[in-house]
Design a protein around this motif. Structure first.
Motif, PDB file in Angstrom:
ATOM      1  N   PRO A  43       2.837  -5.844   5.167  1.00 11.74           N
ATOM      2  CA  PRO A  43       1.878  -4.770   4.905  1.00 11.74           C
ATOM      3  C   PRO A  43       0.947  -4.604   6.105  1.00 11.74           C
ATOM      4  O   PRO A  43       0.370  -5.574   6.600  1.00 11.74           O
ATOM      5  N   VAL A  44       0.798  -3.355   6.560  1.00  7.27           N
ATOM      6  CA  VAL A  44      -0.002  -3.067   7.747  1.00  7.27           C
ATOM      7  C   VAL A  44      -0.964  -1.918   7.435  1.00  7.27           C
ATOM      8  O   VAL A  44      -0.583  -0.911   6.823  1.00  7.27           O
ATOM      9  N   PHE A  45      -2.199  -2.076   7.890  1.00  6.54           N
ATOM     10  CA  PHE A  45      -3.213  -1.033   7.746  1.00  6.54           C
ATOM     11  C   PHE A  45      -3.248  -0.201   9.026  1.00  6.54           C
ATOM     12  O   PHE A  45      -3.228  -0.753  10.128  1.00  6.54           O
ATOM     13  N   MET A  85       8.247  -2.586   6.663  1.00  7.89           N
ATOM     14  CA  MET A  85       6.792  -2.637   6.682  1.00  7.89           C
ATOM     15  C   MET A  85       6.278  -1.791   5.516  1.00  7.89           C
ATOM     16  O   MET A  85       6.924  -0.828   5.108  1.00  7.89           O
ATOM     17  N   ALA A  86       5.120  -2.162   4.998  1.00 10.86           N
ATOM     18  CA  ALA A  86       4.436  -1.370   3.978  1.00 10.86           C
ATOM     19  C   ALA A  86       3.158  -0.819   4.597  1.00 10.86           C
ATOM     20  O   ALA A  86       2.354  -1.594   5.139  1.00 10.86           O
ATOM     21  N   CYS A 128       5.838   3.184   1.602  1.00 14.16           N
ATOM     22  CA  CYS A 128       4.556   3.889   1.710  1.00 14.16           C
ATOM     23  C   CYS A 128       3.850   3.934   0.361  1.00 14.16           C
ATOM     24  O   CYS A 128       4.421   4.375  -0.638  1.00 14.16           O
ATOM     25  N   ASP A 129       2.610   3.489   0.376  1.00 11.82           N
ATOM     26  CA  ASP A 129       1.811   3.387  -0.839  1.00 11.82           C
ATOM     27  C   ASP A 129       1.515   4.769  -1.409  1.00 11.82           C
ATOM     28  O   ASP A 129       1.093   5.680  -0.696  1.00 11.82           O
ATOM     29  N   LEU A 324       6.089  -9.043  -0.158  1.00  9.80           N
ATOM     30  CA  LEU A 324       5.102  -8.416   0.723  1.00  9.80           C
ATOM     31  C   LEU A 324       4.056  -9.457   1.054  1.00  9.80           C
ATOM     32  O   LEU A 324       3.413 -10.016   0.153  1.00  9.80           O
ATOM     33  N   THR A 325       3.894  -9.758   2.330  1.00  4.33           N
ATOM     34  CA  THR A 325       2.928 -10.774   2.729  1.00  4.33           C
ATOM     35  C   THR A 325       2.356 -10.454   4.103  1.00  4.33           C
ATOM     36  O   THR A 325       3.088 -10.044   5.013  1.00  4.33           O
TER      37      THR A 325
END
Length: 337
Positions: A43-45, A85-86, A128-129, A324-325
């Motif tokens: 997960p990436v911001f 990736m999320a 994608c959230d 997811l980590t």
């Protein structure tokens, strides 16, 4: 999942389970579950700008990345064997609104990020959230009408959001909002719009949890959630049977994959979901879980690397197909030696 038939062991001393544990080679030979980079999702911001990596105070080692750096991060995932990736956007305050219209703006940060990564590193999957909390002024995952989350009005917005992401090139849309009926509406809209191969990963069993705090800081979501918080739509921590009903409903509506969130406190739910349905089952090793390990390691209380690896292996033992980590990069580097 089928269980091996149980047989009684020979009595001691003829049966000594420790014999198998005596040497590394024999322990490795009979290990029941293994962790690999292919099990991980990072997960990436993402944040506006160029060449920006904004450290997240509550999540040591994690930063919000501008799109150009996100592309480089995707290249790193590819090189390490991390399959996906999320993505989660940090939305600037002037882009937030009561109705969350920025969520389906084709030129919004999320949609631009999707297009950039898929153009440069198409082999890395993008999850994608789909939830409105980054885009609303109040920070809820749905739309407020008369001080209550309106389920059906929220679905209309979520459908627009999912379609915008699919049009930008998202491989997987991941509704994390917990509105009733949204999976069916999103699946129908995707089919009607020609996105028949876009996967849906449903946050089917998402619990109202105290483990989300660092995530909300990272996402820039500091809302006035009201006296009940998000408990009117996220699940109660004491319920397990309800989680199975939620998963069953989402699968019937067209979810391809399902998720349990948070992770470690809900390993029993992961196991029950996998046993009951046998579908691709994911878990989210959430921000609070990650940051607790980092904080305890920094204080010298635990071996952080060992505990992080052990924590992720537990998900495999509980039946999860993917995890997811935020530790995906560091763990993949260790696994590859």
């Amino acid at each position: 999942m089928s269980r091996p038939q149980s047989f009684p062991l020979a009595p001691f001393p003829y049966s000594r389970p420790r014999r198998t544990r005596m040497q590394p080679w024999s322990r490795n030979l009979v290990r029941e579950n293994r962790l690999s980079p292919h099990d991980l999702i990072w997960p990436v911001f993402i944040v506006e700008g160029t060449d920006r990596a904004v450290p997240i105070n509550a999540m040591p080692g994690q930063s919000r990345l501008s799109i150009d750096l996100l592309v480089k991060a995707a290249e790193k995932c590819r090189d390490l064997g991390i399959p996906a990736m999320a993505l989660f956007p940090f939305v600037e305050p002037d882009k937030k609104s009561e109705a969350a219209e920025e969520a389906w703006n084709p030129d919004a940060l999320m949609q631009r990020a999707i297009r950039a990564v898929k153009a440069a590193v198409p082999e890395v999957g993008l999850i994608c959230d789909v939830a409105l909390d980054p885009y609303t002024t109040h920070g809820h995952d749905g739309l407020l009408v008369d001080d209550e989350i309106d389920n059906d009005e929220s679905i209309d917005a979520l459908v627009k959001m999912a379609l915008a992401q699919a049009e930008a090139g998202a491989d997987v849309v991941a509704p994390s909002d917990m509105m009733d009926g949204r999976i069916g509406e999103i699946r129908e809209a995707l089919e009607d719009d020609g996105h028949v191969n876009t996967l849906i990963l449903s946050y089917a069993a998402k619990f109202a949890s105290g483990f989300y705090g660092p995530f909300r800081e990272a996402l820039g979501v500091v809302g006035n959630y009201g006296p009940q918080g998000k408990s009117t739509y996220q699940m109660d921590a004491g319920n397990g049977d309800e989680a199975l009903r939620e998963v069953a409903a989402d699968l019937e509506e067209g979810a391809d994959w399902v998720m349990v969130k948070p992770g470690l406190p809900y390993l029993d739910v992961c196991r029950r979901v996998k046993d009951a349905f046998g579908v691709p089952t994911f878990a989210y090793h959430v921000s609070g879980e990650y940051s607790m390990v980092k904080a305890a390691a920094a204080a010298g209380y635990i071996d952080g690397d060992r505990v992080m690896m052990e924590s992720l292996l537990c998900f495999k033992r509980a039946g999860c197909d993917g995890i997811l980590t935020y530790a995906a990069i560091e763990i993949a580097e260790k696994l590859r030696g």
